[in-house]
Motif scaffolding. Sequence first.
Motif, PDB file in Angstrom:
ATOM      1  N   ARG C  21       0.828  -1.204   0.000  1.00 47.43           N
ATOM      2  CA  ARG C  21       0.000   0.000   0.000  1.00 47.43           C
ATOM      3  C   ARG C  21       0.868   1.263   0.000  1.00 47.43           C
ATOM      4  NH1 ARG C  21      -4.375   0.696  -1.887  1.00 47.43           N
ATOM      5  NH2 ARG C  21      -5.048   2.246  -0.369  1.00 47.43           N
ATOM      6  N   THR C  22       2.032   1.194   0.677  1.00 50.59           N
ATOM      7  CA  THR C  22       2.935   2.348   0.684  1.00 50.59           C
ATOM      8  C   THR C  22       3.275   2.759  -0.742  1.00 50.59           C
ATOM      9  OG1 THR C  22       3.893   1.678   2.763  1.00 50.59           O
ATOM     10  CG2 THR C  22       5.192   3.156   1.439  1.00 50.59           C
ATOM     11  N   LEU C  23       3.503   1.764  -1.606  1.00 47.69           N
ATOM     12  CA  LEU C  23       3.912   2.087  -2.969  1.00 47.69           C
ATOM     13  C   LEU C  23       2.721   2.316  -3.891  1.00 47.69           C
ATOM     14  CD1 LEU C  23       6.947  -0.260  -3.553  1.00 47.69           C
ATOM     15  CD2 LEU C  23       6.863   2.064  -2.711  1.00 47.69           C
ATOM     16  N   SER C  24       1.545   1.759  -3.549  1.00 43.29           N
ATOM     17  CA  SER C  24       0.452   1.810  -4.526  1.00 43.29           C
ATOM     18  C   SER C  24      -0.580   2.879  -4.225  1.00 43.29           C
ATOM     19  CB  SER C  24      -0.248   0.447  -4.594  1.00 43.29           C
ATOM     20  OG  SER C  24      -0.918   0.190  -3.380  1.00 43.29           O
ATOM     21  N   THR C  25      -0.637   3.379  -2.990  1.00 38.83           N
ATOM     22  CA  THR C  25      -1.675   4.363  -2.681  1.00 38.83           C
ATOM     23  C   THR C  25      -1.386   5.671  -3.430  1.00 38.83           C
ATOM     24  OG1 THR C  25      -2.947   5.321  -0.901  1.00 38.83           O
ATOM     25  CG2 THR C  25      -0.601   5.339  -0.614  1.00 38.83           C
ATOM     26  N   PRO C  26      -2.426   6.294  -4.003  1.00 35.87           N
ATOM     27  CA  PRO C  26      -2.143   7.454  -4.861  1.00 35.87           C
ATOM     28  C   PRO C  26      -1.645   8.682  -4.108  1.00 35.87           C
ATOM     29  CG  PRO C  26      -4.506   6.986  -4.752  1.00 35.87           C
ATOM     30  CD  PRO C  26      -3.832   5.871  -4.069  1.00 35.87           C
ATOM     31  N   ARG C  27      -2.075   8.874  -2.858  1.00 35.30           N
ATOM     32  CA  ARG C  27      -1.687  10.103  -2.163  1.00 35.30           C
ATOM     33  C   ARG C  27      -0.401   9.916  -1.379  1.00 35.30           C
ATOM     34  NH1 ARG C  27      -6.751  12.494   0.896  1.00 35.30           N
ATOM     35  NH2 ARG C  27      -5.043  13.524   1.959  1.00 35.30           N
ATOM     36  N   LEU C  28       0.479  10.937  -1.496  1.00 36.87           N
ATOM     37  CA  LEU C  28       1.802  10.815  -0.882  1.00 36.87           C
ATOM     38  C   LEU C  28       1.728  10.836   0.643  1.00 36.87           C
ATOM     39  CD1 LEU C  28       4.736  10.522  -1.502  1.00 36.87           C
ATOM     40  CD2 LEU C  28       4.954  12.989  -1.566  1.00 36.87           C
ATOM     41  N   ASP C  29       0.827  11.665   1.216  1.00 37.14           N
ATOM     42  CA  ASP C  29       0.769  11.728   2.682  1.00 37.14           C
ATOM     43  C   ASP C  29       0.325  10.392   3.266  1.00 37.14           C
ATOM     44  OD1 ASP C  29      -1.664  12.090   1.519  1.00 37.14           O
ATOM     45  OD2 ASP C  29      -2.432  13.497   2.994  1.00 37.14           O
ATOM     46  N   ARG C  30      -0.641   9.742   2.604  1.00 36.55           N
ATOM     47  CA  ARG C  30      -1.069   8.410   3.071  1.00 36.55           C
ATOM     48  C   ARG C  30       0.076   7.417   2.969  1.00 36.55           C
ATOM     49  NH1 ARG C  30      -6.986   7.785   0.918  1.00 36.55           N
ATOM     50  NH2 ARG C  30      -7.894   9.357   2.259  1.00 36.55           N
ATOM     51  N   ALA C  31       0.842   7.528   1.869  1.00 35.82           N
ATOM     52  CA  ALA C  31       1.967   6.609   1.689  1.00 35.82           C
ATOM     53  C   ALA C  31       2.951   6.760   2.838  1.00 35.82           C
ATOM     54  CB  ALA C  31       2.656   6.888   0.356  1.00 35.82           C
TER      55      ALA C  31
END
Lengths: 219, 100, 87
Positions: C21-31
């Motif tokens: 999920r760190t690499l695939s989530t679109p938003r950088l803050d969530r990553a």
Amino acid sequence: MKALAKTFVVVWLALVFVAAAIGAMLELGPAALDLRAPVTDHLTDTGVSHPVTAVLLNYRGYDTLLEIAVLLLALLGILAAGGAAGSAAPKAAHPMLQASARLAAPLMILVAVYLLWAGAFLPGGAFQAGAVLAAAAVLLHLVGLTRGWDSPRLRLRLGLAGGFALFLAVAAALLTQGALLGFPPAWAGELIMLIEAGLTVSLGLILAGFFLFLSRDLR
Amino acid sequence: MTSGLLFALVGVALFALGVAGVVLIAQLPRRILAFNLMGSGAFLVLVGLAQRGDLPDPVPHAMVLTGIVVAVAATALALALVRRLHALTGRLQLPEDDGD
Amino acid sequence: MTLGLAFDLLLACALLWSAWRTLSTPRLDRAIILFIAFGLLMTIAWIRLSAPDIALAEAAIGAGLTGALLLDAYGALRQRKRRRKAS
């Protein structure tokens, strides 16, 4: 189209790598070289009774010496990369938050000293202690009690380089006695504690510097 | 299957995921995250494989401890360069990735 | 023993999922938040591997300091982008 082909190839290569490595690991025999026995056999000569600290500062002290040099180089790189040196006064946080940070910071320093002292015979040591010190500095900066660092002045420079210099001086002094970082068993405990104390202060300042030098632009 | 071997296998998967991320992702901060995942995978392999017996081995523990501290130094330096790039060009990608 | 192994399997899945999920989530803050969570899961993994020294260092450095650095960088990048748009 080209990007899609690249993704496809990379994902396939990664999957093949994972499959091959897992296969190799599952049929891996017992280790050809077991270092556990030699480490515990000579533990009494190292001056500390915690095996990880013994490896870090006595058996493989060379690695730790180079590591602190790498950290110092990384900090120099950050300073050289520069940035807009617009370090205005930090935004002051809520007074309640500031008060709890004021309470927490001395406790964190106490924890750091404990970790340093406990490292000789329990899990802990200079790295963990330095990290806790750095966390205390970052906390004080985030609540607006200390300014970001603009450019290091003499005292800060001495603190940043002191741990490495001390380590190097001890290593050079021991070189005249025989081998680089070959501690004499009678003095090993004291020398390691001295080096670790220097490392803790310098590591704390360097790790805090990563944050405080980087956060100086745009504040 | 011991927990050492299990975490070594997880480490392999994390390493591969990190490599794929570093190669495929153009956005630089996320590339730094992928690089950190790669490092964590390598550390898990080191400690996990040494742990297949029953007793922990202090030598890989010390190596990984050193590695974690060096990884944060590398991350900080990389972030400094990314911030500088963003301040100068307003981009978060390397010029050669702009075509993608 | 089997309970321990079951926990390890769960932890392994959580590690892999948070890394993905760190690499695939679109938003950088969530990553970045997911990456901090990943660091804390790694801390538990080190304890399961009976490496308390590494667990201490990972919690303080891997999750704490790296997370603070990343979040600070994210904040600075966003602020600069906003300022650029305004001018």
